[in-house]
Scaffold this motif. Structure first.
Motif: not given
Length: 231
Positions: A150-154, A159-163, A186-194, A203-206
């Motif tokens: 939660a802290i990591l995503f917060a 300041r999100p990045s594209p990657f 999934r909330d972050f995958t719209h603007d960021t490639q992980f 996790t692999m299956a997703d």
């Protein structure tokens, strides 16, 4: 013009003994002075020139120091302002993401020293559903890594990045918590490639594409790539 030396020895008040002592004193002082330096005037000019140069350099250094101190004061003030704004934004994100990960509960982070923001520590408290509010260090082995996520995503949301590369962030999560982690991801995958380094099958299956290393022949490693969308 003719210059004549006054004949002191012809005067009635002349004391020959005292005069001899004075001569000895003056002779001693002259001997201590040493030989006459004929270049003294030139050397004085040189020294005065060097002194003027050094004096100018000292003035320049003092001015540079004043400018640096002023710049440091401005940087410190701007850093405190930026840190405070970033911290408050990250704090709000942490509260929201924590509730989503734990499906309830509440969490908070605050500075341990409000007088010196740049040197202050950060205290984190969390209250998973059905538990009391407590320090993150007192959480269970499963709750602690999920709170760290939660802290990591917060922070990333500030300041999100594209990657973004996530390395084994789900290693300590069980099946249920991995599902929660993926739901927030999934909330972050719209603007960021992980790019996720993981050994967890869920996790692999997703993921959309898998890259891995296999050893079909002993001692020979080869890379494989699988597009799960095509599969």
């Amino acid at each position: 013009s003719w210059y004549t030396m006054e004949r002191l020895w012809e005067q009635d008040t002349f004391d020959q003994v005292e005069a001899r002592k004075e001569v000895q004193v003056l002779q001693s002082q002259k001997d201590r002075l040493g030989a006459v330096n004929l270049d003294a005037v030139k050397e004085l000019d040189d020294e005065e020139g060097q002194f003027s140069t050094l004096e100018q350099e000292v003035g320049d250094l003092k001015e540079a120091r004043r400018s640096l101190m002023e710049a440091l004061r401005k940087l410190e003030a701007e850093s405190k302002l930026l840190f405070e704004n970033t911290f408050h934004e990250a704090r709000k994100n942490f509260q929201d993401i924590f509730r989503k990960l734990f499906q309830g509960g509440k969490a908070d982070m605050f500075l341990s020293n409000m007088e010196d923001l740049l040197e202050a520590g950060i205290e984190i408290v969390a209250q998973p559903p059905g538990k009391q509010l407590q320090s993150i260090n007192l959480l269970s082995g499963g709750e602690r890594p999920l709170t760290a996520v939660a802290i990591l995503f917060a922070l990333f949301k500030v300041r999100p990045s594209p990657f973004c590369i996530l390395d084994e962030v789900d290693a300590a999560l069980d099946e249920t918590n991995v599902e929660r982690f993926l739901r927030v991801l999934r909330d972050f995958t719209h603007d960021t490639q992980f790019c996720i380094v993981t050994h967890h099958k869920r996790t692999m299956a997703d993921c959309q594409v898998l890259y891995g290393i296999t050893m079909q022949r002993r001692g020979v490693s080869s890379r494989i790539a699988v597009s799960l969308q095509e599969v």
